[in-house]
Design a protein around this motif. Structure first.
Motif, PDB file in Angstrom:
ATOM      1  N   LEU A  81     -32.224  57.872  55.849  1.00  0.00           N
ATOM      2  CA  LEU A  81     -32.368  56.606  56.910  1.00  0.00           C
ATOM      3  C   LEU A  81     -33.449  57.176  57.947  1.00  0.00           C
ATOM      4  CD1 LEU A  81     -31.238  53.929  57.713  1.00  0.00           C
ATOM      5  CD2 LEU A  81     -29.760  55.549  59.396  1.00  0.00           C
ATOM      6  N   GLU A  82     -33.398  58.348  58.506  1.00  0.00           N
ATOM      7  CA  GLU A  82     -34.414  58.918  59.164  1.00  0.00           C
ATOM      8  C   GLU A  82     -36.110  58.689  58.467  1.00  0.00           C
ATOM      9  OE1 GLU A  82     -33.531  62.809  60.404  1.00  0.00           O
ATOM     10  OE2 GLU A  82     -31.622  62.184  61.637  1.00  0.00           O
ATOM     11  N   ILE A  83     -35.951  59.167  57.223  1.00  0.00           N
ATOM     12  CA  ILE A  83     -37.208  59.110  56.480  1.00  0.00           C
ATOM     13  C   ILE A  83     -37.789  57.851  56.362  1.00  0.00           C
ATOM     14  CG2 ILE A  83     -38.112  59.870  54.098  1.00  0.00           C
ATOM     15  CD1 ILE A  83     -36.385  62.283  54.221  1.00  0.00           C
ATOM     16  N   THR A  84     -36.819  57.057  55.792  1.00  0.00           N
ATOM     17  CA  THR A  84     -37.224  55.439  55.675  1.00  0.00           C
ATOM     18  C   THR A  84     -37.856  55.094  56.957  1.00  0.00           C
ATOM     19  OG1 THR A  84     -35.559  55.095  54.086  1.00  0.00           O
ATOM     20  CG2 THR A  84     -36.597  53.347  54.978  1.00  0.00           C
ATOM     21  N   SER A  85     -37.265  55.376  58.028  1.00  0.00           N
ATOM     22  CA  SER A  85     -37.771  54.577  59.239  1.00  0.00           C
ATOM     23  C   SER A  85     -39.070  55.312  59.740  1.00  0.00           C
ATOM     24  CB  SER A  85     -36.641  54.818  60.436  1.00  0.00           C
ATOM     25  OG  SER A  85     -37.318  54.429  61.669  1.00  0.00           O
ATOM     26  N   LEU A  86     -39.284  56.427  59.416  1.00  0.00           N
ATOM     27  CA  LEU A  86     -40.481  57.182  59.736  1.00  0.00           C
ATOM     28  C   LEU A  86     -41.729  56.891  59.131  1.00  0.00           C
ATOM     29  CD1 LEU A  86     -39.380  60.930  60.286  1.00  0.00           C
ATOM     30  CD2 LEU A  86     -40.558  59.406  62.026  1.00  0.00           C
ATOM     31  N   VAL A  95     -41.972  50.750  51.076  1.00  0.00           N
ATOM     32  CA  VAL A  95     -40.786  51.812  51.006  1.00  0.00           C
ATOM     33  C   VAL A  95     -39.681  51.324  50.309  1.00  0.00           C
ATOM     34  CG1 VAL A  95     -39.273  53.433  52.284  1.00  0.00           C
ATOM     35  CG2 VAL A  95     -41.734  52.780  53.354  1.00  0.00           C
ATOM     36  N   ILE A  96     -39.395  51.942  49.284  1.00  0.00           N
ATOM     37  CA  ILE A  96     -38.177  51.827  48.581  1.00  0.00           C
ATOM     38  C   ILE A  96     -37.300  52.990  48.525  1.00  0.00           C
ATOM     39  CG2 ILE A  96     -37.395  51.335  46.025  1.00  0.00           C
ATOM     40  CD1 ILE A  96     -40.155  50.216  45.231  1.00  0.00           C
ATOM     41  N   SER A  97     -35.889  52.776  48.958  1.00  0.00           N
ATOM     42  CA  SER A  97     -34.850  53.641  49.232  1.00  0.00           C
ATOM     43  C   SER A  97     -33.834  53.536  48.349  1.00  0.00           C
ATOM     44  CB  SER A  97     -34.705  53.763  50.819  1.00  0.00           C
ATOM     45  OG  SER A  97     -35.636  53.756  51.642  1.00  0.00           O
ATOM     46  N   ASP A 102     -23.263  49.511  49.699  1.00  0.00           N
ATOM     47  CA  ASP A 102     -23.905  48.386  50.313  1.00  0.00           C
ATOM     48  C   ASP A 102     -24.006  48.537  51.944  1.00  0.00           C
ATOM     49  OD1 ASP A 102     -23.787  46.707  47.983  1.00  0.00           O
ATOM     50  OD2 ASP A 102     -21.838  45.848  48.513  1.00  0.00           O
ATOM     51  N   ILE A 103     -23.294  49.171  52.573  1.00  0.00           N
ATOM     52  CA  ILE A 103     -23.223  49.494  54.064  1.00  0.00           C
ATOM     53  C   ILE A 103     -24.599  50.316  54.080  1.00  0.00           C
ATOM     54  CG2 ILE A 103     -21.907  51.759  53.984  1.00  0.00           C
ATOM     55  CD1 ILE A 103     -22.212  48.877  56.700  1.00  0.00           C
ATOM     56  N   GLN A 104     -24.822  51.221  53.111  1.00  0.00           N
ATOM     57  CA  GLN A 104     -26.159  52.008  53.258  1.00  0.00           C
ATOM     58  C   GLN A 104     -27.391  51.229  53.144  1.00  0.00           C
ATOM     59  OE1 GLN A 104     -25.842  55.282  50.441  1.00  0.00           O
ATOM     60  NE2 GLN A 104     -24.454  56.301  51.515  1.00  0.00           N
ATOM     61  N   ALA A 105     -27.158  50.080  52.253  1.00  0.00           N
ATOM     62  CA  ALA A 105     -28.354  49.327  51.826  1.00  0.00           C
ATOM     63  C   ALA A 105     -28.562  48.612  53.106  1.00  0.00           C
ATOM     64  CB  ALA A 105     -28.178  48.642  50.852  1.00  0.00           C
ATOM     65  N   LYS A 106     -27.638  48.028  53.996  1.00  0.00           N
ATOM     66  CA  LYS A 106     -27.996  47.154  55.078  1.00  0.00           C
ATOM     67  C   LYS A 106     -28.638  47.969  56.214  1.00  0.00           C
ATOM     68  CE  LYS A 106     -23.838  44.301  54.456  1.00  0.00           C
ATOM     69  NZ  LYS A 106     -22.435  43.840  55.125  1.00  0.00           N
ATOM     70  N   GLU A 115     -37.255  47.724  49.820  1.00  0.00           N
ATOM     71  CA  GLU A 115     -36.407  47.324  48.897  1.00  0.00           C
ATOM     72  C   GLU A 115     -35.248  48.526  48.678  1.00  0.00           C
ATOM     73  OE1 GLU A 115     -36.458  46.802  44.083  1.00  0.00           O
ATOM     74  OE2 GLU A 115     -38.380  46.415  45.322  1.00  0.00           O
ATOM     75  N   VAL A 116     -34.148  48.280  48.338  1.00  0.00           N
ATOM     76  CA  VAL A 116     -33.195  49.252  47.997  1.00  0.00           C
ATOM     77  C   VAL A 116     -32.742  49.068  46.588  1.00  0.00           C
ATOM     78  CG1 VAL A 116     -30.765  50.000  48.788  1.00  0.00           C
ATOM     79  CG2 VAL A 116     -32.395  49.227  50.385  1.00  0.00           C
ATOM     80  N   VAL A 117     -32.576  50.349  45.912  1.00  0.00           N
ATOM     81  CA  VAL A 117     -32.158  50.608  44.771  1.00  0.00           C
ATOM     82  C   VAL A 117     -30.734  51.119  44.737  1.00  0.00           C
ATOM     83  CG1 VAL A 117     -34.544  50.351  43.752  1.00  0.00           C
ATOM     84  CG2 VAL A 117     -33.370  52.787  44.334  1.00  0.00           C
ATOM     85  N   TYR A 118     -30.037  50.702  43.771  1.00  0.00           N
ATOM     86  CA  TYR A 118     -28.537  51.515  43.586  1.00  0.00           C
ATOM     87  C   TYR A 118     -28.609  51.943  41.916  1.00  0.00           C
ATOM     88  CZ  TYR A 118     -26.732  48.335  47.338  1.00  0.00           C
ATOM     89  OH  TYR A 118     -26.678  47.791  48.440  1.00  0.00           O
ATOM     90  N   PRO A 119     -29.288  52.978  41.674  1.00  0.00           N
ATOM     91  CA  PRO A 119     -29.265  53.166  40.346  1.00  0.00           C
ATOM     92  C   PRO A 119     -28.058  53.628  39.683  1.00  0.00           C
ATOM     93  CG  PRO A 119     -29.913  55.166  41.714  1.00  0.00           C
ATOM     94  CD  PRO A 119     -29.996  53.901  42.430  1.00  0.00           C
TER      95      PRO A 119
END
Length: 215
Positions: A81-86, A95-97, A102-106, A115-119
């Motif tokens: 979360l910190e890296i995505t925001s920075l 940025v694709i995280s 689902d709560i993490q994606a939100k 974009e968010v991926v759930y491999p």
């Protein structure tokens, strides 16, 4: 060719780097653990041992110069979360995280992820669909539509696409036909279905599922 930053070289990050390079991209791989970078050192453009939760570290990479930044950290969501925001604060274009829930994606989307991926979830879902239906060889879903690679129904064998009035009857289209390792894109209406073929069909999920029930 694109310039891509991949942060977090676990299993997903490693495979992502390998495939990005195979597709002709310049890749910088970053992880805090040196051993995780060893296998991909020969293939990536550059590799860095660094803690990307520190703003000065990301700033030194010039993240705004990358076409895409991937955050592939799976075990420490706070760091992800910190890296995505920075990254977004420092001018990253895209940025694709990675997320596992689902709560993490939100939270990731609210904090800058484009974009968010759930491999793990996506692979599990794809495998479940594949093994739950007879004669389904591959599957891809996007929104309300899906593409399936299937065997022709018995009632189609020996009949042409035109004769079956396929598009109208099934509200679906045939993208390609594969036989003996060769694919034919957008087959003509005169094509006659054969038992040893694989069909790539596309349509709305509800219509495709209707076909699958008859396989």
């Amino acid at each position: 060719m694109k310039s891509i930053l991949v942060i977090g070289i676990g299993r997903f990050g490693k495979h992502l780097c390998e495939n990005l390079v195979k597709n002709g991209n310049d890749v910088m791989a970053v992880d805090q653990v040196e051993e995780k970078l060893e296998d991909i050192l020969p293939i990536v453009t550059s590799a860095k041992i660094a803690d990307c939760t520190k703003e000065e570290v990301l700033r030194s990479f010039g993240v705004g110069n990358f076409d895409i930044c991937f955050v592939c950290i799976g075990t420490n969501f706070q760091s992800s979360l910190e890296i995505t925001s920075l990254l977004k604060e420092l001018g990253a274009a895209c940025v694709i995280s990675k997320a596992t829930r689902d709560i993490q994606a939100k939270f990731l989307l609210r904090n800058g992820a484009d974009e968010v991926v759930y491999p793990d979830r996506d692979i599990a879902k794809r495998m479940a669909v594949k093994v739950s239906a007879n004669h389904v060889y591959d599957y891809l879903e996007f929104g309300e539509y899906s593409i399936y690679e299937i065997q022709p129904l018995d009632e189609w064998i020996g009949k042409s696409i035109k004769e079956m009035n396929f598009r109208v009857k099934y509200n679906a289209n045939i993208l390609s036909i594969k036989q003996n390792g060769k694919s034919s894109l957008l087959p003509s209406a005169d094509h006659v279905f054969q038992k040893d073929e694989h069909l790539m069909i596309i349509g709305e999920n509800k219509d495709i599922k209707g076909i699958l029930k008859r396989l």
